[in-house]
Design a protein around this motif. Structure first.
Motif, PDB file in Angstrom:
ATOM      1  N   ASN A 409       0.803  -1.218   0.000  1.00 38.88           N
ATOM      2  CA  ASN A 409       0.000   0.000   0.000  1.00 38.88           C
ATOM      3  C   ASN A 409       0.838   1.272   0.000  1.00 38.88           C
ATOM      4  O   ASN A 409       0.291   2.364  -0.167  1.00 38.88           O
ATOM      5  CB  ASN A 409      -0.911   0.038   1.239  1.00 38.88           C
ATOM      6  CG  ASN A 409      -1.969  -1.036   1.209  1.00 38.88           C
ATOM      7  OD1 ASN A 409      -2.419  -1.438   0.149  1.00 38.88           O
ATOM      8  ND2 ASN A 409      -2.359  -1.516   2.372  1.00 38.88           N
ATOM      9  N   TYR A 410       2.157   1.155   0.215  1.00 35.51           N
ATOM     10  CA  TYR A 410       2.972   2.366   0.354  1.00 35.51           C
ATOM     11  C   TYR A 410       3.263   2.945  -1.031  1.00 35.51           C
ATOM     12  O   TYR A 410       4.044   2.383  -1.798  1.00 35.51           O
ATOM     13  CB  TYR A 410       4.265   2.048   1.094  1.00 35.51           C
ATOM     14  CG  TYR A 410       5.108   3.271   1.384  1.00 35.51           C
ATOM     15  CD1 TYR A 410       4.598   4.325   2.133  1.00 35.51           C
ATOM     16  CD2 TYR A 410       6.406   3.372   0.898  1.00 35.51           C
ATOM     17  CE1 TYR A 410       5.355   5.448   2.395  1.00 35.51           C
ATOM     18  CE2 TYR A 410       7.178   4.498   1.163  1.00 35.51           C
ATOM     19  CZ  TYR A 410       6.648   5.528   1.907  1.00 35.51           C
ATOM     20  OH  TYR A 410       7.409   6.650   2.167  1.00 35.51           O
ATOM     21  N   PRO A 411       2.672   4.087  -1.380  1.00 34.54           N
ATOM     22  CA  PRO A 411       2.732   4.545  -2.770  1.00 34.54           C
ATOM     23  C   PRO A 411       4.108   5.020  -3.219  1.00 34.54           C
ATOM     24  O   PRO A 411       4.463   4.874  -4.393  1.00 34.54           O
ATOM     25  CB  PRO A 411       1.708   5.684  -2.808  1.00 34.54           C
ATOM     26  CG  PRO A 411       1.627   6.182  -1.401  1.00 34.54           C
ATOM     27  CD  PRO A 411       1.844   4.967  -0.540  1.00 34.54           C
ATOM     28  N   PHE A 412       4.896   5.618  -2.302  1.00 34.74           N
ATOM     29  CA  PHE A 412       6.171   6.185  -2.741  1.00 34.74           C
ATOM     30  C   PHE A 412       7.164   5.099  -3.150  1.00 34.74           C
ATOM     31  O   PHE A 412       8.042   5.348  -3.985  1.00 34.74           O
ATOM     32  CB  PHE A 412       6.741   7.084  -1.647  1.00 34.74           C
ATOM     33  CG  PHE A 412       5.893   8.298  -1.386  1.00 34.74           C
ATOM     34  CD1 PHE A 412       5.771   9.293  -2.344  1.00 34.74           C
ATOM     35  CD2 PHE A 412       5.180   8.417  -0.203  1.00 34.74           C
ATOM     36  CE1 PHE A 412       4.962  10.400  -2.116  1.00 34.74           C
ATOM     37  CE2 PHE A 412       4.373   9.522   0.028  1.00 34.74           C
ATOM     38  CZ  PHE A 412       4.263  10.512  -0.924  1.00 34.74           C
ATOM     39  N   ALA A 413       7.041   3.908  -2.598  1.00 31.85           N
ATOM     40  CA  ALA A 413       7.891   2.809  -3.055  1.00 31.85           C
ATOM     41  C   ALA A 413       7.540   2.453  -4.500  1.00 31.85           C
ATOM     42  O   ALA A 413       8.425   2.208  -5.326  1.00 31.85           O
ATOM     43  CB  ALA A 413       7.723   1.592  -2.148  1.00 31.85           C
ATOM     44  N   HIS A 414       6.254   2.443  -4.818  1.00 28.17           N
ATOM     45  CA  HIS A 414       5.831   2.172  -6.197  1.00 28.17           C
ATOM     46  C   HIS A 414       6.283   3.304  -7.123  1.00 28.17           C
ATOM     47  O   HIS A 414       6.709   3.053  -8.257  1.00 28.17           O
ATOM     48  CB  HIS A 414       4.311   2.032  -6.262  1.00 28.17           C
ATOM     49  CG  HIS A 414       3.788   0.774  -5.641  1.00 28.17           C
ATOM     50  ND1 HIS A 414       3.894  -0.454  -6.253  1.00 28.17           N
ATOM     51  CD2 HIS A 414       3.166   0.553  -4.450  1.00 28.17           C
ATOM     52  CE1 HIS A 414       3.336  -1.385  -5.465  1.00 28.17           C
ATOM     53  NE2 HIS A 414       2.900  -0.797  -4.382  1.00 28.17           N
ATOM     54  N   GLU A 415       6.172   4.532  -6.651  1.00 31.35           N
ATOM     55  CA  GLU A 415       6.584   5.676  -7.484  1.00 31.35           C
ATOM     56  C   GLU A 415       8.065   5.573  -7.837  1.00 31.35           C
ATOM     57  O   GLU A 415       8.456   5.704  -9.005  1.00 31.35           O
ATOM     58  CB  GLU A 415       6.311   6.986  -6.748  1.00 31.35           C
ATOM     59  CG  GLU A 415       6.728   8.208  -7.555  1.00 31.35           C
ATOM     60  CD  GLU A 415       6.915   9.455  -6.708  1.00 31.35           C
ATOM     61  OE1 GLU A 415       7.358  10.475  -7.268  1.00 31.35           O
ATOM     62  OE2 GLU A 415       6.635   9.407  -5.490  1.00 31.35           O
ATOM     63  N   TRP A 416       8.913   5.344  -6.820  1.00 32.53           N
ATOM     64  CA  TRP A 416      10.354   5.308  -7.070  1.00 32.53           C
ATOM     65  C   TRP A 416      10.743   4.067  -7.876  1.00 32.53           C
ATOM     66  O   TRP A 416      11.702   4.104  -8.651  1.00 32.53           O
ATOM     67  CB  TRP A 416      11.110   5.381  -5.746  1.00 32.53           C
ATOM     68  CG  TRP A 416      10.979   6.730  -5.093  1.00 32.53           C
ATOM     69  CD1 TRP A 416      10.654   7.907  -5.708  1.00 32.53           C
ATOM     70  CD2 TRP A 416      11.135   7.041  -3.710  1.00 32.53           C
ATOM     71  NE1 TRP A 416      10.610   8.920  -4.798  1.00 32.53           N
ATOM     72  CE2 TRP A 416      10.897   8.437  -3.566  1.00 32.53           C
ATOM     73  CE3 TRP A 416      11.448   6.289  -2.573  1.00 32.53           C
ATOM     74  CZ2 TRP A 416      10.981   9.079  -2.339  1.00 32.53           C
ATOM     75  CZ3 TRP A 416      11.532   6.935  -1.356  1.00 32.53           C
ATOM     76  CH2 TRP A 416      11.300   8.311  -1.235  1.00 32.53           C
ATOM     77  N   TYR A 417       9.995   2.986  -7.698  1.00 31.39           N
ATOM     78  CA  TYR A 417      10.281   1.803  -8.510  1.00 31.39           C
ATOM     79  C   TYR A 417       9.932   2.067  -9.979  1.00 31.39           C
ATOM     80  O   TYR A 417      10.649   1.632 -10.887  1.00 31.39           O
ATOM     81  CB  TYR A 417       9.514   0.600  -7.980  1.00 31.39           C
ATOM     82  CG  TYR A 417       9.871  -0.699  -8.671  1.00 31.39           C
ATOM     83  CD1 TYR A 417      11.205  -1.062  -8.862  1.00 31.39           C
ATOM     84  CD2 TYR A 417       8.891  -1.561  -9.151  1.00 31.39           C
ATOM     85  CE1 TYR A 417      11.546  -2.252  -9.505  1.00 31.39           C
ATOM     86  CE2 TYR A 417       9.217  -2.743  -9.787  1.00 31.39           C
ATOM     87  CZ  TYR A 417      10.546  -3.076  -9.962  1.00 31.39           C
ATOM     88  OH  TYR A 417      10.884  -4.248 -10.612  1.00 31.39           O
ATOM     89  N   ALA A 418       8.858   2.791 -10.204  1.00 32.61           N
ATOM     90  CA  ALA A 418       8.508   3.173 -11.585  1.00 32.61           C
ATOM     91  C   ALA A 418       9.628   4.011 -12.196  1.00 32.61           C
ATOM     92  O   ALA A 418       9.983   3.838 -13.370  1.00 32.61           O
ATOM     93  CB  ALA A 418       7.192   3.951 -11.600  1.00 32.61           C
TER      94      ALA A 418
END
Length: 609
Positions: A409-418
């Motif tokens: 659910n942690y969005p910034f991890a998904h953002e930085w992975y993108a």
């Protein structure tokens, strides 16, 4: 009268402060393993006291004495010494062990209960647990047929104090509760991040359900009267707007830390009883927020608001440092410090030299993980630093995937992975990740800008333009959407549209260096040399008073066709470890340089091939 003649206060407090009654509690207070604090008692003089019994002894300590000792002694962690140390058993007093509940270890029962009565209570508790478990199981079965996770949004808590200066209490509490609930069971319960929740504040439940695709809405209010705080919460089922549960809490403001724990515990119980998730996947209510008690203070709450909103990163750093001074065991404050420091030291913020910001961010994240090894935010920051500063892309992927596994659910991890996927040219994966990010956070403007950025790097300019225009209809002041829209126009050689878009971004940001660079580069490509050189002069003047990456000036020189000056400035940016260099492999602006041998040499130094 307690031990050593210390007069008792409310809830067992003494003049010494909070009493810790076992090695486990002492270790938790200090943020260390039991073995470590036992060794510190033997070798460092940790102020631990003992009750002596006929057959054994038990330990206790006072939080105020431990804090004073730690501040003065500053003991060093020594894993080798810990491994060699033989710990003593953590024994509770005989009276406590004799009265311990056999079903819920650690929870005492009254000594007056006879064995028969205790058996009746145990059977009743077992029956209740079976009933709740069956209800949860049946609800989960019904939900599993749709293959959907439960989605929950925590709306911004209302500030009923009448004092706008107290907004940080309600806003901070909202963020903290959101974070705690996001850790309940991230595989089955998706909690919308505060950024999207704020966008939906004040909207009808039906609109919230439709936009965020949530099944449950949590709303609350905060009211401060003198030295007390009252918090009311309601859990609402979005499908029919029926109330699924409610609760109220009134506490002394000095006990605000416990309020968060109580609220999260109450909500966890209601989730166990009402949400269609497997009960065995949820932690025991009461254990949901073990770290919450080390987490909050006025400084932390204010810093968290500023960091997540990108309102004032410098101020947020100061506030997180203040929170750490108040409580050196506050893992979340270290993680907040790591987040804000990492972001302020990169494009387009440029508020601190990368060589200063990124190592500080890494150190804060590592300290946070020493206190809490499963802290998602800290792993994500380590991934950010590994990618943007160390240029160690394998470590970056490992840390970011760890963060996502710990809490999807942690969005910034998904953002930085993108972003990492973009940097490596893995466009299909990056587009999938940006799409998933918007599934998690459909109402967060920043993540829509990430989607536009991904389309731009994938060289899908028409789609990027369409997406950016759509975003700007709802968020007409979203600067990053203007930037990526202008970039897509520029790549399609729609120079008047690009220049006008960058000019709009310059006005919105009061001529931030990043936007001046974009404007000057577009003017250079359009053949407007005079305007491009005006932009160069503006950036050169700015360098006298603040940090302006040489990467920005290099971009304009690329547009002007001066490759020698561009490579000279790119080399300066390399020495300064400017984070945006990692995008050179995929950056369309760098296309005129790709045939030059110096470009391949620069990519190799960055670790890009």
């Amino acid at each position: 009268m307690p031990e050593n003649g210390a007069p008792a206060g409310p809830e067992g407090a003494t003049l010494h402060g909070k009493k810790l009654v076992s090695w486990k509690e002492i270790a938790a207070h200090l943020g260390r393993e039991t073995r470590t604090v036992q060794r510190w008692e033997k070798t460092e003089g940790l102020p631990v006291r003992r009750h002596e019994h006929l057959k054994k002894s038990t330990v206790y300590a006072y939080a105020s004495e431990l804090d004073a000792w730690f501040k003065k002694r500053q003991p060093k962690d020594d894993p080798e010494a810990d491994a060699a140390f033989v710990p003593e058993p953590d024994i509770d007093s005989p009276s406590e062990k004799e009265n311990e509940d056999p079903v819920l270890p650690g929870r005492p029962v009254k000594p007056t209960l006879r064995r028969g009565k205790r058996l009746v209570l145990l059977l009743a508790a077992a029956a209740l647990l079976c009933a709740v478990g069956y209800r949860v199981y049946r609800q989960f079965q019904a939900n599993a047929l749709t293959h959907d996770n439960v989605r929950l949004v925590v709306l911004p808590f209302a500030n009923l104090t009448g004092d706008p200066n107290q907004d940080y209490l309600s806003a901070g509490l909202t963020d903290v509760i959101t974070t705690q609930l996001g850790r309940l069971d991230p595989q089955h319960i998706r909690v919308i991040a505060p950024t999207s929740a704020k966008v939906m504040a004040g909207k009808p439940v039906a609109e919230i359900r439709e936009t965020l695709k949530v099944q449950y809405v949590l709303e609350g209010s905060v009211q401060r009267v003198a030295n007390q705080i009252r918090i009311d919460i309601r859990l609402i089922q979005a499908s029919d707007e029926a109330q699924a549960g409610s609760d109220s809490f009134t506490r002394d403001l000095s006990d605000f830390l416990q309020v968060e724990s109580d609220i999260s515990d109450s909500i966890a119980r209601k989730l166990v009883a009402t949400l269609p998730v497997p009960s065995q996947a949820l932690p025991h209510p009461g254990a949901v927020t073990a770290e919450a008690a080390s987490k909050s203070s006025d400084a932390f709450l204010k810093g968290e608001i500023l960091w997540t909103s990108r309102g004032d990163l410098k101020k947020s750093i100061t506030l997180f440092e203040e929170a750490i001074q108040e409580n050196p065991y506050n893992a979340q404050a270290y993680a907040g410090l790591a987040n804000a420091t990492a972001i302020i030291g990169q494009v387009p913020n440029d508020g601190m030299l990368p060589q200063e910001a990124k190592p500080r961010a890494r150190e804060a994240a590592q300290h946070a993980l020493q206190l809490d090894p499963r802290l998602v935010e800290a792993h994500a920051v380590l991934g950010n630093v590994a990618m943007s500063y160390d240029w160690d892309f394998s470590t970056a992927e490992k840390e970011l995937k760890t963060a996502i596994e710990l809490n999807p659910n942690y969005p910034f991890a998904h953002e930085w992975y993108a972003h990492l996927l973009m940097v490596e040219g893995r466009y299909d994966e990056a587009l999938a990740e940006s799409h998933h990010l918007l599934e998690l956070e459909p109402a967060t403007p920043l993540f829509h800008a990430v989607r536009v950025e991904t389309l731009y790097y994938a060289r899908k300019d028409d789609e990027a333009i369409e997406e950016a225009r759509s975003v700007l209809k709802d968020h007409p002041d979203l600067v990053l959407a203007y930037y990526w829209l202008g970039c897509a126009y520029r790549e399609k050689k729609m120079y008047p549209e690009a220049i006008a878009t960058f000019e709009r971004a310059r006005k919105l940001t009061a001529d931030s260096p990043f936007m001046v660079m974009a404007y000057g580069h577009a003017q250079a490509l359009a053949g407007n040399t005079l305007e491009a050189r005006k932009a160069l002069n503006i950036l050169t003047q700015m360098k006298q008073t603040r940090f302006v990456p040489d990467l920005y000036l290099a971009a304009i020189y690329v547009g002007l066709g001066d490759k020698d000056q561009a490579f000279h400035l790119l080399d300066n940016a390399y020495k300064a470890r400017v984070d945006r260099l990692v995008y050179l492999k995929v950056e369309p602006m760098a296309d005129p340089l790709r045939s030059d041998p110096r470009f391949a040499q620069l990519l190799a130094k960055i670790g890009l091939h």
